[in-house]
Write a protein that holds these residues in place. Structure first.
Motif, PDB file in Angstrom:
ATOM      1  N   UNK A 122      -6.029  -5.630   1.021  1.00 48.45           N
ATOM      2  CA  UNK A 122      -5.970  -4.165   0.861  1.00 48.45           C
ATOM      3  C   UNK A 122      -5.935  -3.428   2.200  1.00 48.45           C
ATOM      4  N   UNK A 123      -6.741  -3.883   3.148  1.00 50.01           N
ATOM      5  CA  UNK A 123      -6.776  -3.229   4.454  1.00 50.01           C
ATOM      6  C   UNK A 123      -5.455  -3.409   5.198  1.00 50.01           C
ATOM      7  N   UNK A 124      -4.858  -4.611   5.086  1.00 51.59           N
ATOM      8  CA  UNK A 124      -3.577  -4.847   5.763  1.00 51.59           C
ATOM      9  C   UNK A 124      -2.477  -3.998   5.137  1.00 51.59           C
ATOM     10  N   UNK A 125      -2.473  -3.880   3.818  1.00 48.21           N
ATOM     11  CA  UNK A 125      -1.476  -3.047   3.145  1.00 48.21           C
ATOM     12  C   UNK A 125      -1.630  -1.589   3.564  1.00 48.21           C
ATOM     13  N   UNK A 126      -2.854  -1.132   3.670  1.00 46.38           N
ATOM     14  CA  UNK A 126      -3.093   0.252   4.073  1.00 46.38           C
ATOM     15  C   UNK A 126      -2.619   0.492   5.507  1.00 46.38           C
ATOM     16  N   UNK A 127      -2.894  -0.455   6.399  1.00 47.87           N
ATOM     17  CA  UNK A 127      -2.484  -0.308   7.798  1.00 47.87           C
ATOM     18  C   UNK A 127      -0.966  -0.255   7.918  1.00 47.87           C
ATOM     19  N   UNK A 128      -0.266  -1.104   7.177  1.00 52.45           N
ATOM     20  CA  UNK A 128       1.197  -1.082   7.214  1.00 52.45           C
ATOM     21  C   UNK A 128       1.742   0.218   6.632  1.00 52.45           C
ATOM     22  N   UNK A 129       1.114   0.709   5.590  1.00 54.43           N
ATOM     23  CA  UNK A 129       1.587   1.930   4.927  1.00 54.43           C
ATOM     24  C   UNK A 129       1.477   3.153   5.830  1.00 54.43           C
ATOM     25  N   UNK A 130       0.494   3.172   6.701  1.00 53.20           N
ATOM     26  CA  UNK A 130       0.302   4.322   7.593  1.00 53.20           C
ATOM     27  C   UNK A 130       1.486   4.514   8.534  1.00 53.20           C
ATOM     28  N   UNK A 131       2.194   3.428   8.831  1.00 46.14           N
ATOM     29  CA  UNK A 131       3.327   3.486   9.758  1.00 46.14           C
ATOM     30  C   UNK A 131       4.666   3.380   9.031  1.00 46.14           C
ATOM     31  N   UNK A 132       4.649   3.445   7.714  1.00 50.34           N
ATOM     32  CA  UNK A 132       5.851   3.182   6.924  1.00 50.34           C
ATOM     33  C   UNK A 132       6.486   4.463   6.402  1.00 50.34           C
ATOM     34  N   UNK A 133       7.777   4.355   6.075  1.00 48.34           N
ATOM     35  CA  UNK A 133       8.475   5.439   5.401  1.00 48.34           C
ATOM     36  C   UNK A 133       8.063   5.451   3.932  1.00 48.34           C
ATOM     37  N   UNK A 134       8.512   6.479   3.204  1.00 50.18           N
ATOM     38  CA  UNK A 134       8.171   6.579   1.782  1.00 50.18           C
ATOM     39  C   UNK A 134       8.667   5.360   1.012  1.00 50.18           C
ATOM     40  N   UNK A 135       9.902   4.948   1.278  1.00 52.30           N
ATOM     41  CA  UNK A 135      10.465   3.782   0.595  1.00 52.30           C
ATOM     42  C   UNK A 135       9.703   2.512   0.971  1.00 52.30           C
TER      43      UNK A 135
END
Length: 363
Positions: free
Chosen positions: A301-314
């Protein structure tokens, strides 16, 4: 009729029916026409997709798990980082990228890959350029000194034999020819007692001798030379009866005898018996646990959240979808269907992912 199927039909005409294990070995590993010898089977354009191909998060977490295990081993100055059945090299590449932050880890390791497919060796060479991987045809050839071995969806592709309980006792399940000359399942003639296991009539018992031998081989080496091994595969945490042979083509199930050499053949892994083989060979055992619990404990969960912070909407949608797929529950969900088992040298400190202090379920 495929070229390989024609060869198998002729073999049976000349020699008689063959065991399930021999059929699987020919279908998957025939030197000219075997499934894994002729193609890259992975991804949307192939026949199936593995966890490393679903998301980089999987390989990154496994890599950090390996680095923690190395530290628990006393951070040996030299060790072999081994992958069994490395596919396209995606898992190993993600592991190596994630562990660049671990002081001394890369300086100590050498990369070794157990792979027989020339096609996949080419993909692995491209993915791991700069790490100078060494390839081996067998697990035994890769073992030397302390090791950290990883096997994701490896044991499921190893040939096994099957036996069926009949009124006359256990009889081996064979591949022969039907009345139409096509491949068909049958049973060996009743003879000497094969197994001494009580079971209802019609029960199917699978004997994964090759898989158990490889687990024992790794366990014995780890017990004497040091190290850990991590197995991630689909199967059962406890032994039982049942026919688990299945074939996959273009992401759909097909009949196992229909197109040998053109479809993937796999079986479910018996993690209880694998663990017993490892213990008998002298290794310590961790697990099995589910892939869901393992990845949540490692910090998915923490890794997914960290990646999402730098990701586009898609990209955020893709990350969320991958997260859900990796830990999906239910009989067919990867999170529950896939199990994780680790072997280690004795007296090693607890390994991440196998203790009772797991993160709460995502819900």
């Amino acid at each position: 009729m495929t070229t390989l199927k024609a060869e198998i039909v002729e073999l049976i005409r000349q020699e008689g029916p063959i065991g399930i294990g021999r059929y699987m070995a020919l279908a998957l590993g025939h030197p000219r026409h075997g499934y894994y010898m002729t193609r890259d089977p992975l991804g949307a354009g192939g026949d199936f997709t593995t966890a490393p191909e679903i998301s980089q998060m999987f390989g990154e977490l496994v890599g950090l798990w390996a680095a923690h295990a190395w530290q628990a081993m006393g951070a040996p100055a030299r060790f072999r980082l081994i992958e069994l059945g490395p596919g396209r090299g995606t898992l190993m590449a993600d592991m190596l990228r994630a562990t660049r932050i671990v002081p001394g880890f890369h300086a100590a390791l050498s990369v070794h890959l157990v792979e027989t497919s020339p096609v996949l060796r080419g993909r692995q060479a491209a993915a791991l350029k700069g790490f100078e991987p060494v390839w081996h045809d067998t697990v035994a050839g890769a073992l030397d000194g302390p090791v950290i071995a990883v096997a994701n969806e490896f044991l499921d592709a190893l040939p096994l034999d099957q036996f069926v309980m009949t009124p006359e006792g256990w009889r081996e399940r064979l591949v022969g020819l039907g009345d139409d000359g096509d491949l068909a399942f049958g049973l060996a003639a009743a003879g000497e007692e094969i197994l001494r296991i009580a079971a209802p009539a019609g029960s199917v018992f699978e004997q994964p001798a090759i898989a158990l031998d490889i687990v024992a081989q790794l366990a014995g080496h780890i017990a004497s030379a040091g190290g850990v091994a991590l197995f991630i595969d689909y199967g059962s945490a406890s032994s039982g009866f049942g026919d688990t042979l299945q074939a996959m083509k273009r992401h759909e199930f097909v009949a196992p005898l229909a197109e040998p050499g053109e479809a993937d053949l796999t079986v479910h892994v018996d993690f209880e018996r694998a663990g017993q083989a490892a213990l008998k060979a002298g290794a310590a055992l961790h697990g099995p646990t589910t892939q869901r619990d393992f990845l949540l404990a490692l910090g998915l969960p923490q890794r997914a959240q960290a990646l999402s912070l730098k990701a586009s909407a898609d990209q955020r949608v893709a990350i969320s979808d991958a997260f859900d797929r990796l830990i999906a529950q239910g009989e067919t969900g990867m999170g529950d269907l896939f199990k994780v088992l680790a072997l280690s040298q004795r007296n090693l400190s607890p390994l991440h992912g196998f203790d009772l202090h797991r993160l709460p379920d995502r819900g």
